[in-house]
Write a protein that holds these residues in place. Sequence first.
Motif, PDB file in Angstrom:
ATOM      1  N   SER A  37      25.522  -6.149  18.233  1.00 25.83           N
ATOM      2  CA  SER A  37      25.255  -4.991  17.672  1.00 25.83           C
ATOM      3  C   SER A  37      24.150  -3.801  18.490  1.00 25.83           C
ATOM      4  O   SER A  37      24.723  -2.873  18.335  1.00 25.83           O
ATOM      5  N   ASN A  38      22.950  -4.494  18.664  1.00 24.22           N
ATOM      6  CA  ASN A  38      22.292  -3.476  19.710  1.00 24.22           C
ATOM      7  C   ASN A  38      21.920  -4.509  21.180  1.00 24.22           C
ATOM      8  O   ASN A  38      20.479  -4.776  21.085  1.00 24.22           O
ATOM      9  N   PRO A  39      22.630  -4.148  21.881  1.00 26.81           N
ATOM     10  CA  PRO A  39      22.047  -4.332  23.596  1.00 26.81           C
ATOM     11  C   PRO A  39      20.608  -4.203  23.723  1.00 26.81           C
ATOM     12  O   PRO A  39      19.758  -4.778  24.103  1.00 26.81           O
ATOM     13  N   GLU A  40      20.800  -3.112  23.590  1.00 23.77           N
ATOM     14  CA  GLU A  40      18.765  -2.319  23.488  1.00 23.77           C
ATOM     15  C   GLU A  40      17.541  -3.210  23.389  1.00 23.77           C
ATOM     16  O   GLU A  40      16.565  -2.979  24.301  1.00 23.77           O
ATOM     17  N   ALA A  41      18.084  -3.905  22.199  1.00 27.87           N
ATOM     18  CA  ALA A  41      17.513  -4.807  21.301  1.00 27.87           C
ATOM     19  C   ALA A  41      17.712  -6.383  21.255  1.00 27.87           C
ATOM     20  O   ALA A  41      16.809  -6.356  20.554  1.00 27.87           O
ATOM     21  N   THR A  42      18.844  -6.489  22.782  1.00 28.40           N
ATOM     22  CA  THR A  42      18.605  -7.843  22.436  1.00 28.40           C
ATOM     23  C   THR A  42      17.560  -8.945  23.942  1.00 28.40           C
ATOM     24  O   THR A  42      17.706  -7.969  25.448  1.00 28.40           O
ATOM     25  N   VAL A  47      23.034  -5.076  27.731  1.00 29.78           N
ATOM     26  CA  VAL A  47      21.715  -5.825  27.845  1.00 29.78           C
ATOM     27  C   VAL A  47      21.183  -5.855  28.430  1.00 29.78           C
ATOM     28  O   VAL A  47      21.906  -6.088  29.502  1.00 29.78           O
ATOM     29  N   ASP A  52      28.178  -5.576  28.153  1.00 27.21           N
ATOM     30  CA  ASP A  52      27.842  -4.571  27.155  1.00 27.21           C
ATOM     31  C   ASP A  52      26.464  -3.558  26.714  1.00 27.21           C
ATOM     32  O   ASP A  52      26.397  -3.826  25.501  1.00 27.21           O
ATOM     33  N   THR A  78      17.671  -9.554  18.138  1.00 27.86           N
ATOM     34  CA  THR A  78      18.551 -10.342  18.371  1.00 27.86           C
ATOM     35  C   THR A  78      17.421 -11.424  20.200  1.00 27.86           C
ATOM     36  O   THR A  78      17.601 -10.639  21.325  1.00 27.86           O
ATOM     37  N   GLN A 118      29.801 -10.583  19.313  1.00 28.26           N
ATOM     38  CA  GLN A 118      28.316  -9.809  17.777  1.00 28.26           C
ATOM     39  C   GLN A 118      27.139  -9.503  18.674  1.00 28.26           C
ATOM     40  O   GLN A 118      25.870 -10.020  17.689  1.00 28.26           O
ATOM     41  N   GLU A 120      11.017  -5.587  17.960  1.00 22.26           N
ATOM     42  CA  GLU A 120      11.707  -3.986  17.943  1.00 22.26           C
ATOM     43  C   GLU A 120      13.249  -5.393  19.363  1.00 22.26           C
ATOM     44  O   GLU A 120      13.626  -4.893  19.736  1.00 22.26           O
TER      45      GLU A 120
END
Length: 303
Positions: free
Chosen positions: A266-271, A294, A292, A180, A264, A177
């Motif tokens: 790509s998916n702030p919510e999954a970082t 996050v 961004d 990154t 880079q 989930e």
Amino acid sequence: MSTLSFSPSITTTTTTHAQFSHPLSPMFILRRLPLSRNLRLSSRRSNNRAASVVTAAAVRQDAAIWTPAPLSLIESAAESLFHVSIDVSSSPDLAASYTRPGQYLQLRVPDVEKPSFLAIASPPSLAASRGAFEFLVKSIAGSTAEILCGLKKGETVELSAVMGNGFDMGRVDPPEEFPTVLIFATGSGISPIRSLIETGFGADRRSDVRLYYGARNLKRMAYQEKFKEWESSGVKVVPVLSQPDDGWTGETGYVQAAFARAKQVSNPEATGVVLCGQKQMAEEITAMLVADGVSNDKMLKNF
């Protein structure tokens, strides 16, 4: 907080202006006190409170449990940085209390009262298997750390209890989930990051794990011998040098600038994010990533 205690027994029979047949109230007495006396009372209470705080802090310091332990290794790790290993095998409770990367303790050297705060660089598994704490210590002129770095193998230091909550990697789990994870460290701030990487946080099950590690130049960059091992565990190491020597072809400038060039995300919510080191770096990275998208809740900080 101290309070004024009154036992009113003042009764007056006759005065020029008034007659009282009952005790005066405390508030009435306070209102009648000269202003300078009120100020003196307030100042005295403030001074007493300040003295109590200082005394309490001193008592806590004196009451802290200090564990003597011998030095098993002191050697250069980089310019002004030293590897320090301490044998805690005779103190199993202390060794067992280190459970999470990012925790730290206080260390005292002989004949110096002021302790040094040090993040533990080795993973908890090393304390459990070999009874050892390892540190990366920056020698600063006039500090307890400088004295520590000048000691010899076998000399004894004193350690406090292990402190802090460390990095709560559960906030960026499971790996599927949060594919990154961005890690940022400067100088000796790499110390708890080493513990984190070597403890493991599922980096090999994440698609994008980067470590931006800043130093002035390669001579001041510790743990270079571990980079290949870290890379093999799934962590891409990005060294960033602010004052590189001729011939350096990698990233230059400050860590935050190097990241801004690459970004880079790509998916702030999954970082997830781990920050350790220079405060300005951490604040600027945080601002960039929050802008961004996050979540601040997914940023683990140690600085």
